[in-house]
Design an enzyme around this catalytic site. Structure first.
Site, PDB file in Angstrom:
ATOM      1  N   CYS A  34      39.289  34.737  46.853  1.00  0.00           N
ATOM      2  CA  CYS A  34      38.180  34.177  46.230  1.00  0.00           C
ATOM      3  C   CYS A  34      38.999  33.083  45.134  1.00  0.00           C
ATOM      4  CB  CYS A  34      37.377  35.163  45.532  1.00  0.00           C
ATOM      5  SG  CYS A  34      36.014  34.612  44.428  1.00  0.00           S
ATOM      6  N   CYS A  37      33.034  43.507  45.436  1.00  0.00           N
ATOM      7  CA  CYS A  37      31.751  42.927  44.840  1.00  0.00           C
ATOM      8  C   CYS A  37      30.684  42.818  46.163  1.00  0.00           C
ATOM      9  CB  CYS A  37      31.872  41.579  44.114  1.00  0.00           C
ATOM     10  SG  CYS A  37      32.182  40.134  44.911  1.00  0.00           S
TER      11      CYS A  37
END
Length: 380
Positions: A116, A213
């Protein structure tokens, strides 16, 4: 006007147009506030990374929920900066979620937070920021940037070793570092929370985000099973004897001890660990802890936080997100990094990152492709 270490400055005024990535947590909120206090022109942005944010984890365990977006907006209001939400859900799905699934399907163990940072926060976000005329992206990562007399920059570990995030930032190259701000690198977490409280930020006591997440219930194996299906395979010991069965080799990681569901204990009564994962024949090999001892590895796709390493050198290496540094000798040949550990380390899996350090300075990062062990597992 106060400033913080590692803030790039323009020759004329020192004032920058800064895009502050605000996750909805305390760290990114204080980082944005410090950038404002340093005299920069700051705009806050929250990254919407889910096509349906309600499908992501609720509460304070993630960083991509509707609740987090609202917390970020409230923090921006208190700080007094403009605030926007940018939809990067499709890019996140392609570059992080699909990569995560593909890596597990190939028998590797990826780090989605590192991916990410590489593909979203310091590629997609930074590229868009620069295109819109911003000078830098500011985040709440715990790391330090050191400016050198020749105008180049170095990435260093944070002062707070317990919160240091330089491992997941080791993928940043020199151009990305030139446009990055990490205002928290010289501060401990306790001080950040106290500062947030003084500034009137409601997130001062918000728990840290953790886990992955985009996995709503924390069940990684269940998440992968939904996308890859189930495929019964054998669990073997190091001599090839079948000990049990599993529903998919992708559901295991190197070094795993729990959840093996073996039908019989080891002859010596000691625990068994996952030593090898073979997606080709859908087998998982288990054995004693000593079989996890890695003394060398080969890594691919190196990325350098400055000048590339050349030839042979002595460094320390971090091999897991929360792992200890180990002394190593590293050699770069044909765009592959060959690393030999002074002392064997355990639980090192292909797909993870090896990050090299020279003191506190981050030299660079590469993806582990293979390992060499003192006691090789069957089929490795």
């Amino acid at each position: 006007m106060t400033d913080f270490p590692g803030a790039p400055t323009t020759p004329s005024t020192g004032r920058l147009r800064v895009l502050a990535a605000m996750s909805g947590g305390v760290d990114s909120a204080v980082a944005a506030a410090r950038a404002v206090e340093a005299g920069h022109e700051v705009t806050g942005v929250h990254l919407a990374l889910a096509g349906n944010p309600q499908s992501f984890r609720t509460g304070a365990r993630g960083c991509c929920t509707l609740e987090d977006s609202r917390d970020a907006r409230r923090a921006a209001d208190v700080i007094g900066i403009p605030f926007y939400v940018w939809d990067l859900a499709e890019r996140f799905r392609e570059d992080v979620i699909e990569d995560f699934v593909a890596e597990y399907a190939a028998g590797r163990t990826p780090n989605p937070c590192l991916r990410c940072n590489e593909k979203i926060k310091f590629a997609a976000l930074l590229d868009k920021a620069i295109a819109l005329g911003f000078d830098a992206v500011c985040t709440g990562h715990y790391a330090r940037i050191v400016d050198l007399p020749d105008g180049t920059r170095e990435l260093h570990r944070a002062v707070d070793g317990a919160k240091d995030q330089s491992y997941v930032l080791g993928v940043l190259d020199a151009d990305q570092l030139a446009h990055s701000l990490f205002p928290l690198g010289d501060t401990t977490k306790d001080v950040i929370r106290e500062e947030a409280d003084r500034r009137g930020l409601a997130v001062a006591k918000k728990p840290d985000s953790h886990d992955i997440c985009f996995i709503t219930d924390g069940d990684t194996q269940g998440f992968l099973a939904e996308r890859l299906g189930t495929a019964t395979g054998d669990i073997l010991d190091t001599d090839g004897t079948k000990l049990g069965e599993h529903d998919g080799a992708y559901g295991f990681t190197i070094g795993q001890r729990k959840g093996l569901r073996l039908g019989r204990p080891a002859a010596d009564g000691k625990p068994r660990y996952v030593l090898d994962i073979s997606p080709v024949d859908n087998t998982v090999t288990v054995g004693p802890a000593s079989g996890l001892d890695v003394h060398a590895l080969t890594a691919i796709r190196p990325r350098w936080c400055g000048a590339p390493a050349t030839g042979e050198g002595r460094y320390t290496a971090q091999l897991r997100a929360h792992g200890e540094e180990v002394p190593v000798t590293a050699v770069l040949t044909d765009d592959q990094l060959h690393v030999r550990l002074d002392t064997p380390a355990r639980g090192i899996a292909p797909g993870q990152a090896v990050v090299l350090y020279d003191g506190t300075r981050v030299v660079g990062s590469a993806t582990i492709a293979s390992t060499e062990r003192a006691v090789e597992a069957h089929g490795v």
